[in-house]
Design a protein around this motif. Sequence first.
Motif, short mmCIF file in Angstrom:
data_model
loop_
_atom_site.label_atom_id
_atom_site.label_comp_id
_atom_site.label_asym_id
_atom_site.label_seq_id
_atom_site.Cartn_x
_atom_site.Cartn_y
_atom_site.Cartn_z
N ALA A 1 0.83 -1.21 0.00
CA ALA A 1 0.00 0.00 0.00
C ALA A 1 0.87 1.26 0.00
O ALA A 1 0.55 2.24 -0.69
N ARG B 1 2.20 1.96 -3.43
CA ARG B 1 1.19 2.41 -4.40
C ARG B 1 0.71 3.84 -4.16
O ARG B 1 -0.04 4.37 -4.97
N LEU B 2 1.12 4.45 -3.06
CA LEU B 2 0.72 5.83 -2.83
C LEU B 2 1.32 6.72 -3.92
O LEU B 2 2.49 6.59 -4.25
N LYS C 1 -4.61 7.37 5.48
CA LYS C 1 -4.55 7.15 4.03
C LYS C 1 -4.05 5.74 3.72
O LYS C 1 -4.58 5.06 2.83
N ILE C 2 -3.04 5.27 4.46
CA ILE C 2 -2.50 3.93 4.22
C ILE C 2 -3.50 2.86 4.66
O ILE C 2 -3.67 1.84 3.99
N LYS D 1 -5.95 2.61 2.05
CA LYS D 1 -5.35 2.02 0.85
C LYS D 1 -5.27 0.50 0.97
O LYS D 1 -5.53 -0.23 0.00
N SER E 1 -8.66 -0.80 0.44
CA SER E 1 -9.00 -0.61 -0.97
C SER E 1 -8.40 -1.69 -1.85
O SER E 1 -9.05 -2.20 -2.77
N ASP F 1 -9.64 9.46 0.02
CA ASP F 1 -9.68 8.13 0.64
C ASP F 1 -9.80 7.10 -0.49
O ASP F 1 -10.75 7.13 -1.27
N SER F 2 -8.83 6.18 -0.58
CA SER F 2 -8.79 5.24 -1.71
C SER F 2 -10.03 4.38 -1.81
O SER F 2 -10.40 3.94 -2.90
#
Length: 291
Positions: free
Chosen positions: A49, A52-53, A129-130, A133, A136, A248-249
């Motif tokens: 994750a 991929r940010l 965020k992570i 992710k 997600s 937010d993913s």
Amino acid sequence: MAKAAFAHFEALLGTATAREHSLDLSQLIEPTDLADHDASFSAEEIWEAVKRLPARKAPGPDGFTAEFLRACWTTIRQDFLDVFQQLYDLRGRGFYKLNQALLTLLPKKADAQGLRDYRPICLIHLVAKIFAKVLSIRLSAKLDNLVSRNQNAFISGRSLHDNYVLVKQSLKLLHQLGAPRVMLMLDLTRAFDSLSWPFPFEVLRQYGFGSRFLEWRAILLSSVSTRILLNGEPGPPIWHRQGLRQGDSMSPQLFVLAVDTLGQLLRRAHSLGILQPLYPRCHIPAISLYA
């Protein structure tokens, strides 16, 4: 300006709207076994994750960027593993400290005057965020099988352009056939910001997602707060009560699943004979969903 911006977004995000109707989702969605989404978090999954940010993005309230995480991962890795273990154990009482965001406004046009003329950009704390992710990535592996082919937005391997082509060709065909039909365009403006929280949880539960996965999403939603950034100064916090947060993913995926229920509802109406096909001898889908 700060007071006007706060009042606008407090009414939009910080005030829950009562639902006037409900749906019997058991008649629309066939449940499957998605309990594997409740599995514990691995170090490899979290690192994936982080990788991929997107790069070169503005930081959130913590001031850290994705480049910092990737460069210092060996040093901070254990801290993130400890946070994810707490979340796996559903101990999220203090998560609101790591789930803050700043909201900055970018003008959509040169002569922007009202707040609706600005595009809100959400800058989220990196830990939240992570976490979003990781969830997600888990959900994206199943999304293609869950969402109907009438919806192409935010789904890997599908093209949003297909929706436009479908509508254009369908209109052209019906015009050539001289068929007396009605086609409606439903504007989903602000639907992303005003989605009632209980509904996506009902949808996820009907699809077959486990209780732990739903609890993780509830932690992310219930602990979120946003401060509006004007001239470099953050305003008072807005505690969210409805809607899905940009940045937010997982938010676009939840929105797709919620909106796809409209397509399921129309298919149900067709199967019961409440609605008739657009043209009996040609297969024209009854709905095309896209954002």
